[in-house]
Motif scaffolding. Structure first.
Motif, mmCIF file in Angstrom:
data_model
loop_
_atom_site.group_PDB
_atom_site.id
_atom_site.type_symbol
_atom_site.label_atom_id
_atom_site.label_comp_id
_atom_site.label_asym_id
_atom_site.label_seq_id
_atom_site.Cartn_x
_atom_site.Cartn_y
_atom_site.Cartn_z
ATOM 1 N N VAL A 117 74.054 56.522 -51.864
ATOM 2 C CA VAL A 117 73.053 57.562 -51.589
ATOM 3 C C VAL A 117 71.672 57.092 -52.049
ATOM 4 C CG1 VAL A 117 72.302 59.907 -52.154
ATOM 5 C CG2 VAL A 117 74.709 59.457 -51.679
ATOM 6 N N CYS A 118 71.632 56.457 -53.196
ATOM 7 C CA CYS A 118 70.365 55.914 -53.705
ATOM 8 C C CYS A 118 69.829 54.845 -52.753
ATOM 9 C CB CYS A 118 70.581 55.329 -55.097
ATOM 10 S SG CYS A 118 69.068 54.742 -55.896
ATOM 11 N N HIS A 119 70.729 54.034 -52.222
ATOM 12 C CA HIS A 119 70.346 52.962 -51.300
ATOM 13 C C HIS A 119 69.697 53.511 -50.032
ATOM 14 C CE1 HIS A 119 70.581 49.455 -48.711
ATOM 15 N NE2 HIS A 119 71.421 50.085 -47.909
ATOM 16 N N ILE A 120 70.269 54.588 -49.457
ATOM 17 C CA ILE A 120 69.741 55.101 -48.185
ATOM 18 C C ILE A 120 68.500 55.969 -48.373
ATOM 19 C CG2 ILE A 120 71.981 55.000 -47.040
ATOM 20 C CD1 ILE A 120 72.315 57.958 -47.447
ATOM 21 N N LEU A 121 68.249 56.414 -49.609
ATOM 22 C CA LEU A 121 67.113 57.310 -49.836
ATOM 23 C C LEU A 121 65.906 56.637 -50.492
ATOM 24 C CD1 LEU A 121 68.837 60.608 -51.102
ATOM 25 C CD2 LEU A 121 67.780 60.205 -48.881
ATOM 26 N N LYS A 122 66.094 55.490 -51.105
ATOM 27 C CA LYS A 122 65.019 54.905 -51.913
ATOM 28 C C LYS A 122 63.763 54.576 -51.121
ATOM 29 C CE LYS A 122 66.970 50.219 -51.749
ATOM 30 N NZ LYS A 122 67.552 49.106 -52.584
ATOM 31 N N ASN A 123 63.945 54.159 -49.857
ATOM 32 C CA ASN A 123 62.773 53.832 -49.040
ATOM 33 C C ASN A 123 62.066 55.077 -48.506
ATOM 34 O OD1 ASN A 123 63.138 51.063 -49.362
ATOM 35 N ND2 ASN A 123 64.473 50.906 -47.570
ATOM 36 N N LYS A 124 62.728 56.217 -48.582
ATOM 37 C CA LYS A 124 62.131 57.461 -48.087
ATOM 38 C C LYS A 124 61.415 58.230 -49.187
ATOM 39 C CE LYS A 124 65.801 58.186 -44.657
ATOM 40 N NZ LYS A 124 66.855 59.134 -44.200
ATOM 41 N N VAL A 125 62.051 58.335 -50.346
ATOM 42 C CA VAL A 125 61.516 59.189 -51.414
ATOM 43 C C VAL A 125 61.169 58.429 -52.690
ATOM 44 C CG1 VAL A 125 62.758 61.210 -50.550
ATOM 45 C CG2 VAL A 125 63.844 59.748 -52.269
ATOM 46 N N GLY A 126 61.369 57.122 -52.695
ATOM 47 C CA GLY A 126 61.112 56.343 -53.894
ATOM 48 C C GLY A 126 62.378 56.198 -54.736
ATOM 49 N N LEU A 127 62.434 55.148 -55.538
ATOM 50 C CA LEU A 127 63.649 54.820 -56.288
ATOM 51 C C LEU A 127 64.034 55.908 -57.293
ATOM 52 C CD1 LEU A 127 65.904 52.842 -56.880
ATOM 53 C CD2 LEU A 127 64.377 51.661 -58.488
ATOM 54 N N GLU A 128 63.063 56.405 -58.068
ATOM 55 C CA GLU A 128 63.382 57.399 -59.100
ATOM 56 C C GLU A 128 63.882 58.697 -58.493
ATOM 57 O OE1 GLU A 128 63.561 56.956 -62.353
ATOM 58 O OE2 GLU A 128 63.145 54.864 -61.871
ATOM 59 N N LYS A 129 63.234 59.166 -57.428
ATOM 60 C CA LYS A 129 63.663 60.393 -56.758
ATOM 61 C C LYS A 129 65.024 60.194 -56.106
ATOM 62 C CE LYS A 129 63.084 64.595 -55.231
ATOM 63 N NZ LYS A 129 63.078 65.758 -56.132
ATOM 64 N N ALA A 130 65.266 58.989 -55.566
ATOM 65 C CA ALA A 130 66.553 58.685 -54.946
ATOM 66 C C ALA A 130 67.674 58.723 -55.984
ATOM 67 C CB ALA A 130 66.499 57.319 -54.270
ATOM 68 N N LYS A 131 67.415 58.205 -57.170
ATOM 69 C CA LYS A 131 68.412 58.251 -58.248
ATOM 70 C C LYS A 131 68.711 59.692 -58.646
ATOM 71 C CE LYS A 131 67.527 53.745 -60.410
ATOM 72 N NZ LYS A 131 67.047 53.046 -61.638
ATOM 73 N N GLN A 132 67.661 60.494 -58.724
ATOM 74 C CA GLN A 132 67.822 61.905 -59.088
ATOM 75 C C GLN A 132 68.660 62.653 -58.048
ATOM 76 O OE1 GLN A 132 64.098 63.987 -59.514
ATOM 77 N NE2 GLN A 132 65.079 65.976 -59.767
ATOM 78 N N LEU A 133 68.349 62.426 -56.768
ATOM 79 C CA LEU A 133 69.096 63.092 -55.698
ATOM 80 C C LEU A 133 70.548 62.629 -55.657
ATOM 81 C CD1 LEU A 133 66.541 63.169 -52.740
ATOM 82 C CD2 LEU A 133 67.594 65.131 -53.848
ATOM 83 N N SER A 134 70.780 61.352 -55.848
ATOM 84 C CA SER A 134 72.154 60.838 -55.826
ATOM 85 C C SER A 134 72.971 61.425 -56.963
ATOM 86 C CB SER A 134 72.156 59.307 -55.897
ATOM 87 O OG SER A 134 71.644 58.853 -57.140
ATOM 88 N N GLU A 135 72.347 61.644 -58.096
ATOM 89 C CA GLU A 135 73.029 62.261 -59.240
ATOM 90 C C GLU A 135 73.414 63.701 -58.915
ATOM 91 O OE1 GLU A 135 74.666 62.334 -63.045
ATOM 92 O OE2 GLU A 135 73.687 60.607 -62.083
ATOM 93 N N ILE A 136 72.520 64.414 -58.246
ATOM 94 C CA ILE A 136 72.774 65.825 -57.909
ATOM 95 C C ILE A 136 73.845 65.959 -56.825
ATOM 96 C CG2 ILE A 136 71.741 67.893 -56.881
ATOM 97 C CD1 ILE A 136 69.093 67.065 -58.188
ATOM 98 N N LEU A 137 73.746 65.106 -55.796
ATOM 99 C CA LEU A 137 74.607 65.274 -54.625
ATOM 100 C C LEU A 137 75.985 64.642 -54.757
ATOM 101 C CD1 LEU A 137 71.955 64.587 -51.816
ATOM 102 C CD2 LEU A 137 72.873 66.807 -52.505
ATOM 103 N N ALA A 138 76.121 63.620 -55.616
ATOM 104 C CA ALA A 138 77.359 62.831 -55.620
ATOM 105 C C ALA A 138 78.234 62.994 -56.851
ATOM 106 C CB ALA A 138 77.011 61.353 -55.442
ATOM 107 N N THR A 139 77.804 63.754 -57.833
ATOM 108 C CA THR A 139 78.555 63.788 -59.096
ATOM 109 C C THR A 139 79.340 65.076 -59.327
ATOM 110 O OG1 THR A 139 76.601 64.602 -60.288
ATOM 111 C CG2 THR A 139 76.929 62.210 -60.202
#
Length: 293
Positions: free
Chosen positions: A194-216
């Motif tokens: 999830v972090c991989h597919i989102l990092k180029n759209k929202v930035g690495l830090e935001k992608a990590k945050q979203l992946s934590e919310i959506l995948a855990t």
């Protein structure tokens, strides 16, 4: 005089052939609508719709989800699409295999032209994963996506993993410990993707945050993420669903031999005044017809 046995055979042959004819006719209607949509949007349109199907002869329910066969077909459609042609993927799915979903998502990411996922009703789990990989997500105002936390068998990976925090290791059986180890790996793998597919759209830090919310496993796996919730999380959503999408989606409705649980007059209405006049005219016509008889 025709032999009764011949009539019986003709009847059974008709029972077998008629559903196939109706199915072929419906397929033709769908292809025509897809082609019309492609012309109007200037794109390759791919439709992936999963719902409970009724087997034509026996009426048995058959539940569908994202499978390896689906990913093979979607990948083939993408390969047949020129690099400069946009792709519209219409999604209606409860989810499915992580592997198949990631393959489709990766193929969409690698396509050079714009990719759009259109959700008329819902795209949960693996469907949400695919949608997040697209350049644009178009959703009906009442449509939903869902969390992408992995499931191990019939249980959420996060719930299996939580057993380790509630019991001593000596109190946990070997099978649960093995499932917990698999769950930990599965969660980390989905988070990374999830972090991989989102990092180029929202930035690495935001992608990590979203992946934590959506995948855990923050929510239950069927928790509906409405447009407002997704936008608050930082996911860009377009709500302008083309009218042709609904016309196409109507062709995927499944017929039922039982009494329908939802009924309505399948026609668009005008304003309240116009609807009232139309209703009064209809009532008068029916009354006049009954009085005549």
């Amino acid at each position: 005089m025709i032999d009764n046995s011949i009539l019986i055979w003709v009847f059974f042959i008709f029972l077998f052939i008629y559903p196939q004819m109706i199915f072929k006719y419906r397929l033709l209607q769908r292809y025509n609508k897809i082609k019309q949509l492609e012309v109007s949007r200037g794109s390759r349109v791919i439709v992936m719709i999963h719902r409970q199907e009724q087997l034509a002869l026996f009426g048995l329910p058959l539940y569908k989800f994202i499978s390896i066969e689906d990913s093979e077909e979607v990948l083939r459609a993408i390969r047949l699409t020129p690099d400069d042609m946009p792709i519209d993927l219409i999604l209606h799915t409860p989810g499915g295999l992580v592997l198949a979903s990631e393959q489709i998502a990766s193929a969409l990411m690698e396509h050079k032209a714009k990719t759009t996922v259109i959700i008329p009703h819902y795209a949960m789990s693996g469907g949400s994963l695919i949608a997040l990989a697209a350049d644009e997500i178009i959703m009906d105002k009442n449509a939903v996506m869902g969390p992408v936390d992995p499931q191990i068998g019939q249980y959420p990976a996060a719930s299996i993993l939580s057993v380790l925090d509630k019991k001593y290791i000596s109190e946990i059986d070997d099978e649960t410990l093995i499932l917990a180890d698999i769950s930990k790996k599965a969660i980390n793998q989905v988070k990374d993707y999830v972090c991989h597919i989102l990092k180029n759209k929202v930035g690495l830090e935001k992608a990590k945050q979203l992946s934590e919310i959506l995948a855990t496993g923050k929510w239950t796996h069927d928790y509906p993420l409405y447009i407002e919730k997704l936008q608050n999380l930082g996911v860009a959503i377009n709500t302008k669903v083309p009218a042709e999408i609904y016309n196409l989606f109507d062709l995927y409705q499944q017929s039922s031999n039982q009494r329908p649980s939802v009924q309505y007059i399948p026609a668009p209405y005008g304003s309240n005044k116009e609807s009232k006049k139309s209703s009064e005219s209809l009532v008068k016509s029916i009354s006049k017809l009954l009085n005549t008889k």
